[in-house]
Design a protein around this motif. Sequence first.
Motif, PDB file in Angstrom:
ATOM      1  N   LEU A 142     -18.257  69.770  39.212  1.00  0.00           N
ATOM      2  CA  LEU A 142     -18.866  68.867  40.199  1.00  0.00           C
ATOM      3  C   LEU A 142     -17.998  67.639  40.449  1.00  0.00           C
ATOM      4  O   LEU A 142     -17.797  67.228  41.599  1.00  0.00           O
ATOM      5  CB  LEU A 142     -20.266  68.446  39.739  1.00  0.00           C
ATOM      6  CG  LEU A 142     -21.318  69.553  39.679  1.00  0.00           C
ATOM      7  CD1 LEU A 142     -22.615  69.024  39.076  1.00  0.00           C
ATOM      8  CD2 LEU A 142     -21.559  70.129  41.060  1.00  0.00           C
ATOM      9  N   VAL A 143     -17.460  67.061  39.373  1.00  0.00           N
ATOM     10  CA  VAL A 143     -16.580  65.901  39.520  1.00  0.00           C
ATOM     11  C   VAL A 143     -15.336  66.280  40.306  1.00  0.00           C
ATOM     12  O   VAL A 143     -14.901  65.551  41.207  1.00  0.00           O
ATOM     13  CB  VAL A 143     -16.208  65.328  38.125  1.00  0.00           C
ATOM     14  CG1 VAL A 143     -15.083  64.310  38.226  1.00  0.00           C
ATOM     15  CG2 VAL A 143     -17.428  64.709  37.464  1.00  0.00           C
ATOM     16  N   ALA A 144     -14.753  67.428  39.991  1.00  0.00           N
ATOM     17  CA  ALA A 144     -13.545  67.877  40.692  1.00  0.00           C
ATOM     18  C   ALA A 144     -13.821  68.121  42.165  1.00  0.00           C
ATOM     19  O   ALA A 144     -13.003  67.769  43.027  1.00  0.00           O
ATOM     20  CB  ALA A 144     -13.006  69.146  40.027  1.00  0.00           C
ATOM     21  N   ALA A 145     -14.964  68.712  42.467  1.00  0.00           N
ATOM     22  CA  ALA A 145     -15.312  68.977  43.866  1.00  0.00           C
ATOM     23  C   ALA A 145     -15.488  67.682  44.646  1.00  0.00           C
ATOM     24  O   ALA A 145     -15.034  67.578  45.789  1.00  0.00           O
ATOM     25  CB  ALA A 145     -16.585  69.812  43.937  1.00  0.00           C
ATOM     26  N   LEU A 146     -16.130  66.707  44.035  1.00  0.00           N
ATOM     27  CA  LEU A 146     -16.346  65.432  44.719  1.00  0.00           C
ATOM     28  C   LEU A 146     -15.067  64.607  44.813  1.00  0.00           C
ATOM     29  O   LEU A 146     -14.836  63.922  45.812  1.00  0.00           O
ATOM     30  CB  LEU A 146     -17.431  64.627  43.993  1.00  0.00           C
ATOM     31  CG  LEU A 146     -18.841  65.222  44.034  1.00  0.00           C
ATOM     32  CD1 LEU A 146     -19.786  64.412  43.150  1.00  0.00           C
ATOM     33  CD2 LEU A 146     -19.354  65.290  45.466  1.00  0.00           C
ATOM     34  N   ALA A 147     -14.223  64.677  43.798  1.00  0.00           N
ATOM     35  CA  ALA A 147     -13.019  63.844  43.755  1.00  0.00           C
ATOM     36  C   ALA A 147     -11.880  64.402  44.598  1.00  0.00           C
ATOM     37  O   ALA A 147     -11.178  63.652  45.275  1.00  0.00           O
ATOM     38  CB  ALA A 147     -12.557  63.666  42.320  1.00  0.00           C
ATOM     39  N   VAL A 148     -11.667  65.719  44.551  1.00  0.00           N
ATOM     40  CA  VAL A 148     -10.485  66.295  45.194  1.00  0.00           C
ATOM     41  C   VAL A 148     -10.842  67.352  46.236  1.00  0.00           C
ATOM     42  O   VAL A 148     -10.313  67.358  47.333  1.00  0.00           O
ATOM     43  CB  VAL A 148      -9.517  66.882  44.139  1.00  0.00           C
ATOM     44  CG1 VAL A 148      -8.297  67.483  44.802  1.00  0.00           C
ATOM     45  CG2 VAL A 148      -9.105  65.815  43.138  1.00  0.00           C
ATOM     46  N   GLY A 149     -11.711  68.284  45.873  1.00  0.00           N
ATOM     47  CA  GLY A 149     -12.063  69.323  46.825  1.00  0.00           C
ATOM     48  C   GLY A 149     -12.246  70.677  46.168  1.00  0.00           C
ATOM     49  O   GLY A 149     -12.377  70.786  44.947  1.00  0.00           O
ATOM     50  N   SER A 150     -12.230  71.701  47.002  1.00  0.00           N
ATOM     51  CA  SER A 150     -12.583  73.039  46.515  1.00  0.00           C
ATOM     52  C   SER A 150     -11.546  73.635  45.569  1.00  0.00           C
ATOM     53  O   SER A 150     -11.893  74.343  44.628  1.00  0.00           O
ATOM     54  CB  SER A 150     -12.807  73.989  47.689  1.00  0.00           C
ATOM     55  OG  SER A 150     -11.616  74.130  48.440  1.00  0.00           O
ATOM     56  N   SER A 151     -10.246  73.380  45.786  1.00  0.00           N
ATOM     57  CA  SER A 151      -9.242  73.949  44.879  1.00  0.00           C
ATOM     58  C   SER A 151      -9.348  73.331  43.485  1.00  0.00           C
ATOM     59  O   SER A 151      -9.160  74.009  42.475  1.00  0.00           O
ATOM     60  CB  SER A 151      -7.831  73.775  45.434  1.00  0.00           C
ATOM     61  OG  SER A 151      -7.459  72.412  45.460  1.00  0.00           O
ATOM     62  N   ALA A 152      -9.680  72.050  43.430  1.00  0.00           N
ATOM     63  CA  ALA A 152      -9.876  71.393  42.138  1.00  0.00           C
ATOM     64  C   ALA A 152     -11.126  71.932  41.444  1.00  0.00           C
ATOM     65  O   ALA A 152     -11.116  72.168  40.228  1.00  0.00           O
ATOM     66  CB  ALA A 152      -9.975  69.885  42.318  1.00  0.00           C
ATOM     67  N   ALA A 153     -12.189  72.127  42.210  1.00  0.00           N
ATOM     68  CA  ALA A 153     -13.424  72.674  41.636  1.00  0.00           C
ATOM     69  C   ALA A 153     -13.190  74.088  41.119  1.00  0.00           C
ATOM     70  O   ALA A 153     -13.655  74.436  40.032  1.00  0.00           O
ATOM     71  CB  ALA A 153     -14.540  72.659  42.676  1.00  0.00           C
ATOM     72  N   ALA A 154     -12.459  74.889  41.893  1.00  0.00           N
ATOM     73  CA  ALA A 154     -12.163  76.253  41.448  1.00  0.00           C
ATOM     74  C   ALA A 154     -11.285  76.231  40.196  1.00  0.00           C
ATOM     75  O   ALA A 154     -11.489  77.013  39.261  1.00  0.00           O
ATOM     76  CB  ALA A 154     -11.479  77.034  42.561  1.00  0.00           C
ATOM     77  N   GLY A 155     -10.322  75.328  40.155  1.00  0.00           N
ATOM     78  CA  GLY A 155      -9.472  75.198  38.973  1.00  0.00           C
ATOM     79  C   GLY A 155     -10.262  74.781  37.745  1.00  0.00           C
ATOM     80  O   GLY A 155     -10.066  75.309  36.653  1.00  0.00           O
ATOM     81  N   ALA A 156     -11.179  73.834  37.915  1.00  0.00           N
ATOM     82  CA  ALA A 156     -12.020  73.391  36.803  1.00  0.00           C
ATOM     83  C   ALA A 156     -12.927  74.521  36.329  1.00  0.00           C
ATOM     84  O   ALA A 156     -13.155  74.685  35.125  1.00  0.00           O
ATOM     85  CB  ALA A 156     -12.842  72.176  37.202  1.00  0.00           C
ATOM     86  N   ALA A 157     -13.438  75.312  37.266  1.00  0.00           N
ATOM     87  CA  ALA A 157     -14.303  76.439  36.889  1.00  0.00           C
ATOM     88  C   ALA A 157     -13.522  77.487  36.096  1.00  0.00           C
ATOM     89  O   ALA A 157     -14.002  77.986  35.069  1.00  0.00           O
ATOM     90  CB  ALA A 157     -14.918  77.074  38.137  1.00  0.00           C
TER      91      ALA A 157
END
Length: 148
Positions: free
Chosen positions: A28-43
């Motif tokens: 959630l933090v990655a998605a809000l801070a950077v976007g979908s590629s960051a959220a996917a990377g965190a997942a």
Amino acid sequence: MLTTETRTRRVVMRAALVAAVAAVLLVLVAALAVGSSAAAGAAVGGAIAVGVFAFGSFAVELVSRVMPAASLLFAMLTYTFQVALMALLFVALHRSGLLDGALDSTWVGIAIILGAFVWMTVQIVLATTARIPAFEPRPAAPSEGGAR
């Protein structure tokens, strides 16, 4: 009455649950801070960390039940293999090209590191506060000669 096996399994399951929750929060933090590629990377990083540590912990628990004398050696080998497996998975992601666009490599790394620290912290706290005996007492042998 809880057996040692049940207590150990609960410690591992709770550590996995807390690490998974931390991974979801990081997504959630990655998605809000950077976007979908960051959220996917965190997942992906969170799944790698939780999956590798959970598999290793259950393997050590199984060996400690079957061959208690070999459990320390197996635990040390398992930890070494866990570190090597995480590195190999990261290299495989890099070589696949997924880290070039679909996944943010920084967030994969952050999630793996966060997952490792959360897992270790929770498992240490739960293991040190759980009442897990160092050994199972043997049942008392019947007295010789019976009642008099």
